[in-house]
Scaffold this active site. Structure first.
Site, short mmCIF file in Angstrom:
data_model
loop_
_atom_site.label_atom_id
_atom_site.label_comp_id
_atom_site.label_asym_id
_atom_site.label_seq_id
_atom_site.Cartn_x
_atom_site.Cartn_y
_atom_site.Cartn_z
N ASN A 1 -10.62 -2.38 -5.46
CA ASN A 1 -9.87 -1.45 -6.33
C ASN A 1 -10.49 -1.47 -7.72
O ASN A 1 -10.67 -0.43 -8.36
CB ASN A 1 -8.40 -1.88 -6.47
N ASP B 1 0.84 -1.21 0.00
CA ASP B 1 0.00 0.00 0.00
C ASP B 1 0.87 1.26 0.00
O ASP B 1 2.00 1.24 0.49
CB ASP B 1 -0.92 -0.03 1.23
N ARG C 1 2.10 -4.91 6.22
CA ARG C 1 1.38 -3.86 5.48
C ARG C 1 2.25 -2.61 5.45
O ARG C 1 2.72 -2.16 6.51
CB ARG C 1 0.02 -3.54 6.10
N SER D 1 -8.08 -4.72 5.04
CA SER D 1 -8.61 -4.43 3.70
C SER D 1 -9.00 -5.68 2.90
O SER D 1 -8.66 -5.81 1.71
CB SER D 1 -7.62 -3.56 2.90
N ARG E 1 -12.11 2.25 -8.22
CA ARG E 1 -11.15 3.25 -8.71
C ARG E 1 -11.51 3.69 -10.13
O ARG E 1 -12.15 2.94 -10.87
CB ARG E 1 -9.74 2.69 -8.65
N GLY F 1 0.00 5.74 -4.16
CA GLY F 1 -0.58 7.07 -4.42
C GLY F 1 0.04 8.13 -3.53
O GLY F 1 0.39 9.23 -3.99
N TRP G 1 2.99 8.03 -2.15
CA TRP G 1 4.39 8.22 -2.58
C TRP G 1 4.44 9.26 -3.69
O TRP G 1 5.28 10.17 -3.68
CB TRP G 1 4.95 6.88 -3.06
#
Ligand code: IPE
Ligand code: IPE
Ligand code: MG
Length: 259
Positions: free
Chosen positions: A67, A19, A188, A196, A71, A22, A24
């Site tokens: 996702n 995870d 994680r 999740s 998304r 985004g 980063w």
């Protein structure tokens, strides 16, 4: 071998929720896509470290069912393209490292050209005997259980089984991971304290390790640190630690037992 690891007590199965791609990118004022690209780069480092230490099973949560549903289409399409190029570019390295690749999830719902590339990579690496890399793709823990219960119910009907004979073993037999041991360690990245919808059945007694490091910055050494932390844990599976003397309840005066 990383000198701080106890070679005798390596986990058999490490699972990772990759995870933070985004975030980063966001920290660098880049689009999320760049984070995914860097995240894909990070995968092979970790796979090769797993192979080097002789880890039999490494499972990576790459793309969840949620996702896929939630998304934007453009992001989902980009992730599909990235998956295809990851496979194309890394099968040779998997073979060099004796890594076999397989998948879990509702992969039949992925685009045809992605599934073809997935099959090609699985076929090309199927004779390798080192680490098995399992990519969770279009994977959801609850939908895995739905799929398992459907298959189990069909079997019960077909064989006319008695319901009081259905056990945990029967449920386990119908999971995508029926041929795999449960994860010993779940890592994680990027700090979120949640599961999740990953491997819900399988993580019943898994040790959990959460790091603030974002996935694109995660390397083999960080997995080794997580394994080192794991090796300091005491797993009890609901029992007592070895060497704990059991209290002799019978010999205690009733006054000390008031509850
Ligand atoms: C993980 O990174 C990769 C996938 C879920 C495909 P995210 O895309 O979830 O990144 P964050 O959580 O928004 O930082
Ligand atoms: C979990 O990350 C899924 C993968 C890493 C593939 P998410 O970013 O989708 O999880 P949430 O939405 O933060 O729970
Ligand atoms: Mg995320």
């Amino acid at each position: 071998m990383y000198r701080r690891l106890d070679a005798e007590r390596l986990p058999h199965h490490v699972a990772i929720i990759m995870d933070g791609n985004g975030r980063w990118a966001g920290k660098r004022s880049l689009k999320r896509f760049f984070g995914h690209q860097q995240g894909a780069e990070a995968v092979q480092y970790v796979v090769e470290t797993a192979s080097r230490i002789g880890l039999p099973w490494l499972t990576l949560y790459a793309f969840s069912l949620e996702n896929n549903l939630k998304r934007p289409k453009a992001e989902v399409n980009f992730l599909m393209r990235l998956l295809k190029s990851y496979l194309t570019n890394n099968v040779q390295r998997m073979n060099d490292n004796n890594v076999r690749i397989q998948y879990v999830g509702r992969t039949e719902e992925l685009p045809d050209e992605v599934r073809e590339r997935m099959q090609w990579a699985a076929e090309a690496t199927k004779r390798n005997t080192g680490t098995t890399l399992t990519l969770a793709l279009n994977y959801g823990g609850r939908s895995e259980l739905v799929d398992a219960f459907r298959r189990l119910a069909a079997e019960v009907q077909r064989k006319g089984l008695r319901l009081d004979q259905v056990s945990e073993v029967d449920i386990h037999r119908h999971l995508y991971t029926a041929h795999m041991p449960d994860p010993d360690l779940l890592i994680r990245t990027s700090g979120e304290m949640r599961v999740s919808n990953f491997l819900l059945w399988q993580i019943a007694y898994t040790e959990i390790y959460v790091t603030d490091r974002l996935w694109p910055d995660f390397r083999g050494i960080h997995m080794l640190e997580a394994i080192e932390d794991y090796q300091r844990r005491e797993r009890r599976y609901g029992g007592l630690n070895d060497g704990t003397e059991s209290d002799d309840v019978e010999s205690l005066p009733a006054s000390q037992l008031a509850v």
